[in-house]
Design a protein around this motif. Structure first.
Motif, PDB file in Angstrom:
ATOM      1  N   ARG A   1       0.879  -1.240   0.096  1.00  0.00           N
ATOM      2  CA  ARG A   1      -0.009   0.018   0.078  1.00  0.00           C
ATOM      3  C   ARG A   1       0.950   1.255  -0.080  1.00  0.00           C
ATOM      4  O   ARG A   1       0.296   2.091  -0.308  1.00  0.00           O
ATOM      5  N   ARG A   2       2.074   0.977   0.546  1.00  0.00           N
ATOM      6  CA  ARG A   2       2.909   2.346   0.539  1.00  0.00           C
ATOM      7  C   ARG A   2       4.198   1.875  -0.006  1.00  0.00           C
ATOM      8  O   ARG A   2       4.830   0.808   0.485  1.00  0.00           O
ATOM      9  N   LEU A   3       4.888   2.429  -1.100  1.00  0.00           N
ATOM     10  CA  LEU A   3       6.122   2.193  -1.501  1.00  0.00           C
ATOM     11  C   LEU A   3       6.941   3.228  -1.815  1.00  0.00           C
ATOM     12  O   LEU A   3       6.499   4.296  -2.464  1.00  0.00           O
ATOM     13  N   VAL A   4       8.149   3.562  -1.038  1.00  0.00           N
ATOM     14  CA  VAL A   4       9.027   4.728  -1.376  1.00  0.00           C
ATOM     15  C   VAL A   4      10.426   4.200  -2.029  1.00  0.00           C
ATOM     16  O   VAL A   4      10.893   3.566  -1.635  1.00  0.00           O
ATOM     17  N   LEU A   5      10.568   4.947  -3.133  1.00  0.00           N
ATOM     18  CA  LEU A   5      11.475   4.696  -4.128  1.00  0.00           C
ATOM     19  C   LEU A   5      12.472   5.874  -4.438  1.00  0.00           C
ATOM     20  O   LEU A   5      13.157   6.027  -5.418  1.00  0.00           O
ATOM     21  N   TYR A   6      12.535   6.957  -3.451  1.00  0.00           N
ATOM     22  CA  TYR A   6      13.017   7.996  -3.728  1.00  0.00           C
ATOM     23  C   TYR A   6      14.598   7.840  -3.722  1.00  0.00           C
ATOM     24  O   TYR A   6      15.223   7.046  -3.438  1.00  0.00           O
ATOM     25  N   ARG A   7      15.282   8.369  -5.089  1.00  0.00           N
ATOM     26  CA  ARG A   7      16.654   8.382  -5.402  1.00  0.00           C
ATOM     27  C   ARG A   7      16.829   6.855  -5.635  1.00  0.00           C
ATOM     28  O   ARG A   7      18.076   6.638  -5.180  1.00  0.00           O
ATOM     29  N   THR A   8      16.350   6.220  -6.086  1.00  0.00           N
ATOM     30  CA  THR A   8      16.529   5.022  -6.638  1.00  0.00           C
ATOM     31  C   THR A   8      17.069   4.778  -8.052  1.00  0.00           C
ATOM     32  O   THR A   8      16.577   5.555  -8.627  1.00  0.00           O
ATOM     33  N   LYS A   9      17.698   3.595  -8.685  1.00  0.00           N
ATOM     34  CA  LYS A   9      17.943   3.559  -9.935  1.00  0.00           C
ATOM     35  C   LYS A   9      16.840   2.690 -10.582  1.00  0.00           C
ATOM     36  O   LYS A   9      17.139   1.996 -11.654  1.00  0.00           O
ATOM     37  N   ILE A  10      15.583   2.671 -10.282  1.00  0.00           N
ATOM     38  CA  ILE A  10      14.607   1.989 -10.895  1.00  0.00           C
ATOM     39  C   ILE A  10      14.304   2.357 -12.202  1.00  0.00           C
ATOM     40  O   ILE A  10      14.107   3.409 -12.428  1.00  0.00           O
TER      41      ILE A  10
END
Length: 584
Positions: free
Chosen positions: A417-426
């Motif tokens: 329900r909550r996903l944080v991908l800030y500053r990743t290489k996705i």
């Protein structure tokens, strides 16, 4: 009473005799009696600016530029002693308190030590290891955020991997707010350490500030030779450290077990089990572990898995290792929320250690915080996806060393329900796969994810699959257009928070902001930071169609006329920031 005092004095003498050789004791005694100062080694103080920025938790700037980024802290000052908002400084991502009060913020963890205030950090490497004599931070705008300065025994530029990494706190304090936003040189009195260092860590808390704090440089002063005390000082005996062995106490003539040990637990064990558990729930994790060593009754209570349904290990990042997780493993069988943010640097946590812990304790996890965890690799995320199938919240903020293919495993966590991908290489393939299978998403952070090629496609997929989305962070996405924004607004009607700060491809002339306001009546927070195309009609539409709007950020745009007409209604806009941001 006299006998007890004699025992105490005897124990002190025994401890003192073990702290140094006989020669050292005689020399120090003569020094104290004669009042003479010991001879200090002649050493020249070295002044250094940071050679390299090694790691940080967040920054205001872009990954592809130098404006407002942490990398500006390397080298000599760019701005100091000038004051003001300059792009050449280092600026963290947030300030104020609303970041923790908005809907996208997770609930705080329990058992957090009262003296742990840190929200962000930065690590700096210097050329020469020295024994620090002072650390000076050049703050050029809204100072007061620094809460802790630490030094590390590891040389970050050494080719040999460290066997044992030691961190020592040089200074710590509570969050403050300076009386003026003007520049200052912050040089607190620091603790002297017994190892040389060329690795410093600054931790900050900007919650009390009225605007972003800006840092220009950090000066490390120190000597290359270990300084000696100017005057010998007798060791300070801590009353809490007088735990001697049975053998030593028996030397005093007092039978240890007969005089000290008593049978039973008094009346403490008469209390209801639940009441004891409630009392222990107010202890921090280290205190809980220490108390478990005091008696069998308290060990039973302190090791009860109900005490470990929530576990935040972030405050202990400097000491946590595989062995620590191993000791906690048997207690965490009911663990539901786990915070490992900032932990595991420089080999402290390994794939073996984290895998063993998650396989034993991760079946019931619903929340996993892994911000800035550089021990993570694809194999770790695979273990998470296979073991923590009930996971609803996953934070990988600033895990910028994870390979792009590692993120494909997240799509197996279909209850997210909550996903944080800030500053990743996705990359785009991985995020589209996640959105295909994780349709329960409520909160998604893709801020500063520079490897996503087409945000319009991502917005279209969100509109198609994630109708319950409540908050979306697209900070500094470089290719979202009015077409993608229109699809997003039409498909995600439940949005309450939307961050479009520093999205240069969105232009008011297309009518995208007015359409956004008409499509999202639930909006409570909207960031249009540094979008200079925002006009009066956009603000009027927001005021008319979004009655719940509480936080509007149009930093970098002059709109004095229209703002003066709608600020009269505080329920529409409760906070407005009108600072001129310099363009990148």
């Amino acid at each position: 009473m006299l006998t007890l005092l004699s025992m105490f004095y005897y124990i002190c003498l025994r401890r003192r005799s073990r702290s140094g050789t006989r020669g050292e004791a005689l020399t120090s005694r003569r020094a104290v009696e004669s009042g003479q100062r010991a001879v200090l080694p002649v050493s020249v103080e070295v002044e250094q600016y940071a050679k390299e920025v090694l790691d940080f938790s967040s920054h205001y700037g872009s990954e592809n530029s130098m404006s407002y980024t942490m990398w500006n802290l390397a080298g000599v000052p760019n701005v100091y002693p000038s004051s003001g908002d300059f792009t050449q400084t280092a600026v963290f991502r947030t300030y104020g308190t609303w970041w923790e009060q908005c809907a996208s913020a997770p609930p705080p963890f329990k058992r957090i030590p009262k003296d742990f205030y840190s929200h962000d950090y930065i690590e700096l490497g210097y050329e020469e290891p020295v024994y620090p004599t002072s650390v000076e931070v050049l703050e050029t705008y809204y100072p007061g955020a620094i809460v802790q300065i630490l030094a590390c025994s590891h040389n970050p530029f050494s080719q040999n991997p460290p066997i044992d990494v030691r961190w020592e706190v040089l200074w710590s304090g509570e969050p403050t707010k300076a009386l003026t936003p003007q520049a200052r040189q912050f040089a607190p009195a620091i603790k002297h350490i017994n190892f040389p260092t060329n690795l410093l860590r600054l931790e900050v808390n900007s919650s009390l500030l009225d605007y972003y704090t800006e840092l220009d440089a950090v000066i490390l002063r120190g000597v290359k030779e270990r300084p000696m005390l100017a005057l010998y000082k007798l060791p300070i005996i801590d009353i809490n450290d007088l735990s001697d062995s049975e053998e030593e106490l028996s030397d005093t003539g007092v039978p240890f077990r007969q005089e000290v040990e008593r049978k039973g637990n008094g009346y403490f064990d008469k209390l209801p089990y639940e009441l004891i558990q409630l009392i222990l729930s107010h202890l921090t994790l280290p205190d809980l572990c220490r108390l478990a060593q005091s008696s069998k009754l308290l060990q039973q209570h302190c090791c009860d898995p109900l005490q470990y349904t929530q576990l935040s290990l972030q405050p202990y990042w400097a000491r946590l290792n595989d062995a620590s997780l191993g000791h906690l493993q048997s207690r965490c069988t009911l663990l539901q929320r786990l915070n490992l943010s900032w932990t595991g640097h420089r080999g402290a946590l390994t794939l073996t250690g984290i895998s063993s812990f998650l396989k034993a304790c991760g079946q019931n996890l619903v929340c996993l915080e892994l911000s800035c965890c550089h021990f993570l690799n694809e194999a770790c995320l695979e273990v998470v996806s296979q073991t923590c199938r009930r996971l609803q919240e996953l934070n990988l903020s600033s895990c910028d060393r994870l390979s792009p293919q590692a993120f494909t495993h997240i799509c197996k966590l279909t209850l997210l329900r909550r996903l944080v991908l800030y500053r990743t290489k996705i990359e785009q393939t991985a995020i589209l796969s996640i959105l295909t299978f994780c349709v329960e998403l409520r909160h998604l952070n893709l801020g500063s994810c520079v490897r996503i090629d087409d945000y319009d496609v991502v917005a279209s997929m969100l509109a198609t699959r994630c109708h319950s989305l409540c908050s979306l962070d697209l900070w500094r996405c470089r290719n979202l257009t009015d077409r993608g924004l229109a699809e997003l607004a039409s498909g995600c009607k439940m949005l309450e928070e939307l961050d479009l700060g520093w999205c240069p491809t969105l232009q008011s002339s297309t009518g995208c902001f007015q359409q956004l306001a008409r499509s999202l009546p639930r909006l409570r927070k909207l960031f249009l930071t540094a979008n200079r195309s925002v006009c009066d009609s956009d603000i009027e539409e927001l005021a008319s169609c979004c009655p719940s709007l509480q936080h509007l950020d149009i930093l970098g745009k002059h709109l004095p006329d229209i703002i003066s007409t709608i600020v009269v209604e505080p329920t529409i806009i409760s906070k407005y920031e009108q600072f001129l941001a310099q363009p990148e």
